[in-house]
Design a protein around this motif. Structure first.
Motif, PDB file in Angstrom:
ATOM      1  N   ALA A  17      55.207   3.555  46.493  1.00 17.00           N
ATOM      2  CA  ALA A  17      54.799   4.890  47.455  1.00 17.00           C
ATOM      3  C   ALA A  17      54.572   5.877  46.840  1.00 17.00           C
ATOM      4  O   ALA A  17      53.306   6.576  47.352  1.00 17.00           O
ATOM      5  CB  ALA A  17      55.929   5.021  48.437  1.00 17.00           C
ATOM      6  N   ARG A  57      43.725   2.789  43.816  1.00 17.70           N
ATOM      7  CA  ARG A  57      44.801   3.255  45.150  1.00 17.70           C
ATOM      8  C   ARG A  57      44.519   1.869  45.940  1.00 17.70           C
ATOM      9  O   ARG A  57      45.645   1.535  46.558  1.00 17.70           O
ATOM     10  CB  ARG A  57      44.486   4.578  45.821  1.00 17.70           C
ATOM     11  N   ALA A  58      43.607   1.307  46.142  1.00 15.95           N
ATOM     12  CA  ALA A  58      43.492  -0.018  46.950  1.00 15.95           C
ATOM     13  C   ALA A  58      44.142  -1.061  46.403  1.00 15.95           C
ATOM     14  O   ALA A  58      44.801  -1.882  46.993  1.00 15.95           O
ATOM     15  CB  ALA A  58      41.926  -0.196  47.090  1.00 15.95           C
ATOM     16  N   GLU A  59      44.304  -1.096  45.023  1.00 11.65           N
ATOM     17  CA  GLU A  59      44.745  -2.253  44.508  1.00 11.65           C
ATOM     18  C   GLU A  59      46.286  -2.024  44.815  1.00 11.65           C
ATOM     19  O   GLU A  59      47.156  -2.893  44.688  1.00 11.65           O
ATOM     20  CB  GLU A  59      44.638  -2.186  42.747  1.00 11.65           C
ATOM     21  N   LEU A  60      46.961  -0.813  44.372  1.00 10.95           N
ATOM     22  CA  LEU A  60      48.503  -0.373  44.645  1.00 10.95           C
ATOM     23  C   LEU A  60      48.729  -0.768  46.127  1.00 10.95           C
ATOM     24  O   LEU A  60      49.780  -1.437  46.294  1.00 10.95           O
ATOM     25  CB  LEU A  60      48.565   0.846  44.305  1.00 10.95           C
ATOM     26  N   GLU A  61      48.009  -0.318  47.068  1.00  8.97           N
ATOM     27  CA  GLU A  61      48.184  -0.718  48.584  1.00  8.97           C
ATOM     28  C   GLU A  61      48.093  -2.325  48.726  1.00  8.97           C
ATOM     29  O   GLU A  61      48.954  -2.873  49.397  1.00  8.97           O
ATOM     30  CB  GLU A  61      47.135  -0.049  49.336  1.00  8.97           C
ATOM     31  N   ARG A  62      47.414  -2.961  47.975  1.00  3.79           N
ATOM     32  CA  ARG A  62      47.490  -4.475  48.159  1.00  3.79           C
ATOM     33  C   ARG A  62      48.800  -5.032  47.736  1.00  3.79           C
ATOM     34  O   ARG A  62      49.507  -5.931  48.285  1.00  3.79           O
ATOM     35  CB  ARG A  62      46.282  -4.949  47.378  1.00  3.79           C
ATOM     36  N   TRP A  63      49.462  -4.407  46.550  1.00  8.97           N
ATOM     37  CA  TRP A  63      50.505  -4.746  46.123  1.00  8.97           C
ATOM     38  C   TRP A  63      51.518  -4.638  47.152  1.00  8.97           C
ATOM     39  O   TRP A  63      52.765  -5.358  47.416  1.00  8.97           O
ATOM     40  CB  TRP A  63      50.917  -4.212  44.655  1.00  8.97           C
ATOM     41  N   GLY A  64      51.459  -3.416  47.743  1.00 11.00           N
ATOM     42  CA  GLY A  64      52.663  -2.991  48.802  1.00 11.00           C
ATOM     43  C   GLY A  64      52.609  -4.073  49.984  1.00 11.00           C
ATOM     44  O   GLY A  64      53.495  -4.340  50.693  1.00 11.00           O
ATOM     45  N   ARG A  77      50.341   2.789  38.073  1.00 11.16           N
ATOM     46  CA  ARG A  77      49.032   3.134  38.260  1.00 11.16           C
ATOM     47  C   ARG A  77      48.277   2.596  37.275  1.00 11.16           C
ATOM     48  O   ARG A  77      47.189   2.235  37.179  1.00 11.16           O
ATOM     49  CB  ARG A  77      49.168   4.604  38.329  1.00 11.16           C
ATOM     50  N   GLU A 106      47.462   8.646  43.467  1.00 13.72           N
ATOM     51  CA  GLU A 106      46.327   8.227  43.060  1.00 13.72           C
ATOM     52  C   GLU A 106      45.130   8.744  43.600  1.00 13.72           C
ATOM     53  O   GLU A 106      45.071   8.680  44.656  1.00 13.72           O
ATOM     54  CB  GLU A 106      46.651   6.515  43.053  1.00 13.72           C
ATOM     55  N   ILE A 113      50.813   5.573  45.221  1.00 16.51           N
ATOM     56  CA  ILE A 113      49.909   5.246  45.953  1.00 16.51           C
ATOM     57  C   ILE A 113      49.681   6.859  46.467  1.00 16.51           C
ATOM     58  O   ILE A 113      48.397   7.326  46.848  1.00 16.51           O
ATOM     59  CB  ILE A 113      50.154   4.456  47.286  1.00 16.51           C
TER      60      ILE A 113
END
Length: 364
Positions: A345, A357-364, A118, A351, A348
Motif C-alpha cells: 500500500a 503503479r499499475a503493476e503494483l496495483e495488479r499485485w495487490g 517498487r 509511486e 502504491i
C-alpha cells in the motif's frame, strides 16, 4: 521460465558496475575472474575513486562516468552490477532497468520493503531481470546441508546460532537495530532456502548487553513460523567475545527422520535414529559467495530461468527483517502478510510512474 529478456550465450556478457568503494573493489576482482563476463564500464559519483579502483585491481580499457545509462550506451553493455549503498539502489536500478539493462544488485534491495517492491515492479514493467545478490546462499556446504535436509521428511525446526564480536567502528556501531538490519538477513534468507517456503509470523526480542560497544541492540532472539508449521529459531549477537560461530552461524535442522547439523563452515553431520552418525567435510565450491551470485545471474540471463533470489521473491527475506524489528519494538507477534500488505500500500501511494503503479496495483 521467466518473462525477462535473455542474452546471447556465444560471448562474454558486457557489464557496467556502479560503485567503486570497498565492496566495489571486491566485485571488480570477482568480475575479472569470471570468464563469462567482461567489465566495460565503471560508474561512481567520484571519478577519482573509480580510476583508483581500476588501477588497484589492474583493469584497463574500462569507460568511467557518473551515469549508468550513458556509460551503458557508450560501451554497448548487456547488464549492470549495482554495488552502491542501499539508499541509492532505487535510483540506480530503475535507471538501468528503464535503459533496457538487467541488474544484479547487492543486498538489501532497499532500506524498506515498499522501495524493494517498487524496484521489482519496475523490472516487471520493462521485462528485465532484477536479481538480489544474497551471497551467503552460495556455499557448497550449504548445498550439502540442503541435500541432507531433503531426506529428513517433514521438518519441525531450524535453529541458527550466530555469535561474533567484530569492532567495525563507523556507522554500524551507531545503528539502532544493528544485528537484525545489518547481518541477520543472511541467515533469514538462507533459512528460506533450507526450509523451502516463506515465513508467516515472527516474535522477536532485542537487547544490548552491558558490555556492548554498539549504541543499538547488538543481540536478537527471534522465532519465525513458516507456512508449513516449521519454526526458525534465530539467536545471535554482534558482541559475543569468546567462542565465535562461523559467519554463516551454526545450524541444527530437526525432521521426522533425523537431524542435520552444519557448523557454518565446511562440516555437515547427519544423525539418524538407530544408525551411526555421518559427518562430511565439504570442499569449497569453485564459485562461492558473490562469485556464485554472479555465476547464477549470468546463467539465468542466458537461459531465461528465474534465479533463486529474483527481486520479488527476495522481498520475503527483507520482510523477515522488517517484521522482526517491528515485533521487537512493539513486543507483539507480527504477521508477515500484514507487513507485506502495508508495504505494498505504501509503495502504491508514493509511486509516480503510472505503469509501475499499475503493476503494483495488479499485485495487490
Amino acid at each position: 521460465m521467466s518473462g525477462f529478456r535473455t542474452l546471447p550465450d556465444d560471448r562474454p556478457l558486457r557489464l557496467v558496475q556502479v560503485g567503486a568503494g570497498g565492496m566495489g573493489r571486491t566485485w571488480l576482482r570477482t568480475i575479472a575472474a569470471e570468464t563469462g563476463a567482461e567489465l566495460v564500464g565503471l560508474v561512481d559519483l567520484n571519478l577519482d575513486t573509480a580510476h583508483e579502483a581500476l588501477a588497484e585491481v589492474g583493469s584497463e580499457g574500462v569507460a568511467v562516468g557518473t551515469s549508468v545509462a550513458e556509460i551503458a550506451r557508450e560501451t554497448g553493455a548487456d547488464a549492470v552490477i549495482d554495488v552502491t549503498v542501499p539508499v541509492a539502489h532505487q535510483a540506480v536500478n530503475r535507471e538501468a532497468l528503464a535503459a533496457g539493462l538487467p541488474v544484479l544488485c547487492e543486498k538489501p534491495a532497499a532500506p524498506t520493503i515498499a522501495d524493494a517492491l517498487r524496484q521489482a515492479a519496475t523490472a516487471a514493467v520493462h521485462g528485465e531481470l532484477l536479481m538480489i545478490s544474497q551471497s551467503r546462499r552460495y556455499f557448497a556446504a550449504l548445498d550439502a546441508l540442503r541435500d541432507e535436509v531433503a531426506t529428513l521428511g517433514r521438518l519441525g525446526s531450524v535453529v541458527v546460532e550466530f555469535y561474533k564480536a567484530p569492532r567495525f567502528g563507523g556507522f554500524r556501531e551507531e545503528m539502532e537495530h544493528v544485528l537484525l538490519v545489518d547481518m541477520a538477513i543472511h541467515q533469514f534468507d538462507a533459512a528460506r532456502a533450507v526450509i523451502g517456503s516463506d515465513p508467516v509470523a515472527v516474535y522477536c526480542e532485542e537487547h544490548n548487553p552491558a558490555w556492548s560497544w554498539y549504541d543499538g541492540a547488538a543481540s536478537a532472539h527471534a522465532v519465525f513460523e513458516f507456512a508449513g508449521g516449521e519454526r526458525l529459531v534465530y539467536t545471535g549477537s554482534w558482541c559475543a567475545p569468546g567462542e565465535e560461530t562461523a559467519w554463516n552461524g551454526r545450524w541444527r535442522v530437526s525432521g521426522e527422520r533425523g537431524t542435520a547439523l552444519w557448523d557454518g563452515d565446511a562440516t555437515v553431520t547427519a544423525h539418524r535414529p538407530e544408525a551411526a552418525s555421518e559427518t562430511w567435510t565439504i570442499a569449497p565450491g569453485a564459485r562461492q559467495e558473490i562469485a556464485g551470485s554472479l555465476t547464477e545471474f549470468l546463467a539465468c540471463l542466458r537461459s531465461g530461468e528465474t534465479p533463486s533470489t529474483a527481486a520479488l521473491p527476495n522481498v520475503h527475506s527483507l520482510a523477515m527483517v522488517e517484521a522482526a524489528v517491528r515485533s521487537s519494538e512493539t513486543g507483539a507477534r507480527v504477521r508477515i502478510p500484514d507487513v507485506l500488505a502495508s508495504a505494498l500500500a505504501a509503495a502504491i501511494a508514493v509511486e509516480e510512474d503510472p505503469s509501475v503503479r499499475a503493476e503494483l496495483e495488479r499485485w495487490g
